[in-house]
Design a protein around this motif. Structure first.
Motif, PDB file in Angstrom:
ATOM      1  N   GLU A  72       0.832  -1.190   0.000  1.00  0.00           N
ATOM      2  CA  GLU A  72       0.000   0.000   0.000  1.00  0.00           C
ATOM      3  C   GLU A  72       0.868   1.241   0.000  1.00  0.00           C
ATOM      4  OE1 GLU A  72      -2.234  -0.046   3.648  1.00  0.00           O
ATOM      5  OE2 GLU A  72      -0.542   0.687   4.829  1.00  0.00           O
ATOM      6  N   PHE A 237     -10.025   1.176  -8.453  1.00  0.00           N
ATOM      7  CA  PHE A 237     -10.144   1.004  -7.008  1.00  0.00           C
ATOM      8  C   PHE A 237     -11.606   1.077  -6.581  1.00  0.00           C
ATOM      9  CE2 PHE A 237      -5.742   2.331  -7.440  1.00  0.00           C
ATOM     10  CZ  PHE A 237      -5.081   1.547  -6.499  1.00  0.00           C
ATOM     11  N   ARG A 240     -13.075   0.714   0.479  1.00  0.00           N
ATOM     12  CA  ARG A 240     -13.216  -0.269   1.549  1.00  0.00           C
ATOM     13  C   ARG A 240     -13.696   0.416   2.826  1.00  0.00           C
ATOM     14  NH1 ARG A 240      -8.455  -3.493   4.884  1.00  0.00           N
ATOM     15  NH2 ARG A 240      -9.865  -4.495   6.369  1.00  0.00           N
ATOM     16  N   ILE A 250      -9.778   4.285   2.903  1.00  0.00           N
ATOM     17  CA  ILE A 250      -8.994   3.165   2.380  1.00  0.00           C
ATOM     18  C   ILE A 250      -9.614   2.711   1.065  1.00  0.00           C
ATOM     19  CG2 ILE A 250      -8.173   0.821   2.773  1.00  0.00           C
ATOM     20  CD1 ILE A 250      -8.278   1.349   5.748  1.00  0.00           C
ATOM     21  N   LEU A 251      -8.820   2.743   0.016  1.00  0.00           N
ATOM     22  CA  LEU A 251      -9.239   2.284  -1.299  1.00  0.00           C
ATOM     23  C   LEU A 251      -8.539   0.969  -1.602  1.00  0.00           C
ATOM     24  CD1 LEU A 251      -8.927   5.649  -3.278  1.00  0.00           C
ATOM     25  CD2 LEU A 251     -10.956   4.737  -2.133  1.00  0.00           C
ATOM     26  N   GLU A 252      -9.297  -0.033  -2.004  1.00  0.00           N
ATOM     27  CA  GLU A 252      -8.722  -1.327  -2.349  1.00  0.00           C
ATOM     28  C   GLU A 252      -8.867  -1.586  -3.840  1.00  0.00           C
ATOM     29  OE1 GLU A 252     -10.454  -4.381   0.037  1.00  0.00           O
ATOM     30  OE2 GLU A 252      -8.910  -4.170   1.582  1.00  0.00           O
ATOM     31  N   ARG A 253      -7.986  -2.418  -4.352  1.00  0.00           N
ATOM     32  CA  ARG A 253      -8.059  -2.793  -5.755  1.00  0.00           C
ATOM     33  C   ARG A 253      -9.452  -3.348  -6.060  1.00  0.00           C
ATOM     34  NH1 ARG A 253      -4.670  -6.670  -5.709  1.00  0.00           N
ATOM     35  NH2 ARG A 253      -2.779  -5.516  -6.206  1.00  0.00           N
ATOM     36  N   ASN A 254     -10.050  -2.820  -7.141  1.00  0.00           N
ATOM     37  CA  ASN A 254     -11.388  -3.244  -7.546  1.00  0.00           C
ATOM     38  C   ASN A 254     -11.285  -4.512  -8.391  1.00  0.00           C
ATOM     39  OD1 ASN A 254     -14.026  -3.490  -8.402  1.00  0.00           O
ATOM     40  ND2 ASN A 254     -14.028  -1.637  -9.657  1.00  0.00           N
ATOM     41  N   ASP A 265      -2.226  -3.066  -3.667  1.00  0.00           N
ATOM     42  CA  ASP A 265      -3.410  -3.656  -3.050  1.00  0.00           C
ATOM     43  C   ASP A 265      -4.366  -2.575  -2.584  1.00  0.00           C
ATOM     44  OD1 ASP A 265      -2.487  -6.246  -3.385  1.00  0.00           O
ATOM     45  OD2 ASP A 265      -1.425  -6.241  -1.471  1.00  0.00           O
ATOM     46  N   ARG A 266      -3.794  -1.475  -2.060  1.00  0.00           N
ATOM     47  CA  ARG A 266      -4.658  -0.405  -1.591  1.00  0.00           C
ATOM     48  C   ARG A 266      -3.908   0.910  -1.478  1.00  0.00           C
ATOM     49  NH1 ARG A 266      -6.079  -1.971   4.706  1.00  0.00           N
ATOM     50  NH2 ARG A 266      -4.123  -1.323   5.662  1.00  0.00           N
ATOM     51  N   VAL A 268      -4.209   4.462   0.905  1.00  0.00           N
ATOM     52  CA  VAL A 268      -4.805   4.995   2.122  1.00  0.00           C
ATOM     53  C   VAL A 268      -4.623   6.509   2.143  1.00  0.00           C
ATOM     54  CG1 VAL A 268      -4.793   4.951   4.649  1.00  0.00           C
ATOM     55  CG2 VAL A 268      -4.280   2.860   3.357  1.00  0.00           C
TER      56      VAL A 268
END
Length: 585
Positions: A72, A237, A240, A250-254, A265-266, A268
């Motif tokens: 991240e 993204f 999350r 928090i942004l996660e892989r879409n 992966d993410r 922040v």
């Protein structure tokens, strides 16, 4: 010993006279050995004081992942507060730009030189397919869909068009108001947009599409759209966690994104004071920062750079801070009063205080329409020279006890700014102070952004709207300068449906002497540079808007965060987050 235990002296014999026990065993044979064993077990069970060790149950799902293993990038930011609709004045912020660029699909995006390019993640094609009526046809990729599996389709285009032409407080609506119809074919994957007149700026439309199937019937409607969350995404993204009180997104892989997945992966986004953000960079807790740095923070970052490998770059926003002297307000209808008010302001001081001597201080906005960092920018500013007293006297005011009065009524102006939004509140405070030095009273009004732009500055007749004389608000560039000119200074236009009210521009300004030129620029019948050469002098003379400076963030990147740049003009640094990498991950 308690009753029922071993007789007195037996335990002592067992512990101190082991020889006697051994002798008994040897002499008694098998029967003796059995008796001794029973005695030993009985003694141990009766007199032991040490309990057996407790059983420790296992807890599944409690594996702790070391922080350094997370793939991240953590970005320190000034603020993450809500209202994330990128199509409204109320939603404008660094975070809104960042989130919309990563979560929402766009027909076109900005190249590194600022020119529009078709986004191949969303569209297979987009072109003018008919001259009469002027028609643009978009072909959406078959695999393009929202994160809830609903397809991105014509209804998303229709929803944005209808809202942009009807709702108050939206950005650059002039282009959408030219659209007369939208038709769909092939299950909504082919979209035909029909205009009432030629519109060369059509590539600036349909950026940051919204999920119509989730929003069109949602409680609160457009006013509540993206207030505190994104109901679905269609980018690399997905959200999350969006925790405003804690100050963290928090942004996660879409995993539902149909194109190349993000390398991280993410991502922040973490809110902190500028000093704490710099400390987080120093400790390595943050790998990047995007802040509207003031002079003190600039010095701290410079000192950090002496011991820590990092890069810095200026990331200008699409916002220009401006002071509107609103002709729509009765007290400001006289151009001489507007000129007096703007001439009473110390522009250099407002720029210094509003920019906090940070990066924006060097981006003075000396044009009414084009932002300083945009191609085609030319300074046209000319300071007013007529004394304030002369202008107000000509407008019928006299000075009594240091205040300007007409017909027994003091000249007292309402100065509005969006509550909690900087640098607008700070600049509004200074405007109030400077006007008071010239004998012009002022009342500071800080209103929630949705109310200020959607009600007080909308130009729509409402019973509870405040009469705002001066507004300190952003001028936002969405891509096409001719559209920006028409949206900020053009007269009210018709949508073709007389029952639908069309909001005026935030200042309420309409001058038929320049409207023809504005229409020519919008339709491409005249070069924008030629139109601006004719229109800008009139706008300065009319004293409607006093632009100050372009807002800019400072991007700080540590060595372990790779591929992190300032991004395309006005797109923001996070627009390229899908290509970011973490060193060693």
């Amino acid at each position: 010993m308690r009753p029922g235990g071993v007789k007195p002296g037996v335990l002592g014999q067992l512990s101190t006279r082991s020889g006697t026990l051994v002798a008994m065993t040897r002499s008694g044979g098998t029967r003796g050995r059995a008796a001794v064993a029973v005695v030993v077990l009985f003694v141990l069970s009766a007199c032991s004081v040490t309990p057996p060790p407790p059983l420790v149950p296992s807890t599944p799902g409690m594996t702790v992942v070391p922080k350094e293993r997370l793939n991240e990038v953590v970005v320190g930011v000034d603020e993450i507060k809500g209202s994330y609709n990128p199509h409204t004045f109320a939603g404008q912020s660094t975070i809104t730009t960042a989130l919309s660029s990563l979560l929402l699909p766009s027909a076109f995006r900005a190249n590194t030189d600022g020119s529009p390019r078709m986004d191949l993640d969303l569209l297979a094609s987009a072109e003018v397919t008919k001259a009469e009526p002027y028609t643009v046809t978009y072909t959406i990729r078959r695999d393009a869909s929202w994160s809830d599996s609903a397809p991105i389709a014509a209804e998303d285009f229709v929803y944005l068009w209808e809202r942009m032409r009807e709702e108050p407080g939206v950005l650059d609506p002039a282009g959408y108001r030219l659209i007369t119809d939208i038709a769909s074919r092939e299950g909504g994957k082919v979209v035909e947009v029909v205009f009432g007149s030629p519109y060369p700026g059509w590539r600036s439309l349909f950026a940051n599409l919204l999920p119509a199937h989730l929003l069109k019937d949602a409680p609160g409607g457009w006013a509540s759209a993206l207030t505190d969350s994104f109901p679905a995404s269609a980018g690399p993204f997905a959200v999350r966690t969006l925790d405003q009180p804690r100050g963290e997104i928090i942004l996660e892989r879409n995993d539902r994104f149909w194109e190349r997945p993000a390398a991280l992966d993410r991502v922040v986004l973490r809110r902190a004071s500028q000093h704490d953000t710099i400390e987080a960079l120093k400790s390595g807790d943050d790998q990047a920062a995007l802040v509207r740095a003031e002079a003190i923070a600039l010095k701290e970052i410079e000192e950090l750079g002496r011991t820590t490998p990092l890069t810095t770059s200026v990331a200008p926003r699409s916002e220009v801070v401006q002071v509107l002297a609103r002709p729509a307000a009765p007290q400001m209808a006289d151009v001489r009063v507007r000129q007096a008010v703007l001439n009473a302001l110390n522009r250099d001081e407002l720029i210094a205080i509003g920019s906090r001597n940070g990066p924006g201080a060097k981006l003075r906005a000396d044009s009414q329409v084009v932002a300083p960092t945009k191609a085609g920018y030319q300074a046209t500013y000319q300071a007013g020279t007529t004394p304030v007293g002369q202008l107000l006297t000509e407008a019928g005011y006299t000075q009594q006890n240091g205040q300007w009065v007409r017909d027994g009524k003091e000249l007292s102006l309402t100065i509005a700014a969006p509550a909690g939004v900087e640098p607008y509140v700070t600049v509004a405070n200074q405007v109030q102070r400077q006007l008071s030095l010239s004998g012009i009273a002022g009342r500071l009004l800080t209103t929630p952004p949705n109310q200020l732009f959607g009600r007080d500055l909308s130009g729509l007749p409402t019973n509870n709207a405040e009469v705002v004389d001066i507004a300190v608000v952003p001028r936002v560039d969405t891509g096409d300068s001719a559209t920006a000119l028409a949206s900020a200074f053009g007269c009210r236009t018709s949508s073709g449906d007389s029952s639908t009210p069309i909001p005026a521009n935030p200042s309420g300004f309409c001058d038929q002497s320049v409207q023809t030129s504005i229409d020519e620029a919008l339709a491409g019948r005249a070069l924008l540079s030629d139109v601006l050469a004719r229109v800008e002098p009139v706008l300065w003379q009319q004293a409607v808007a006093l632009p100050l400076f372009q807002v800019a963030d400072l991007l700080v990147v540590l060595q372990q965060a790779q591929n992190v740049t300032a991004g395309a003009p006005f797109a923001g640094p996070l627009s390229d987050a899908a290509t970011w990498r973490r060193e060693g991950r």
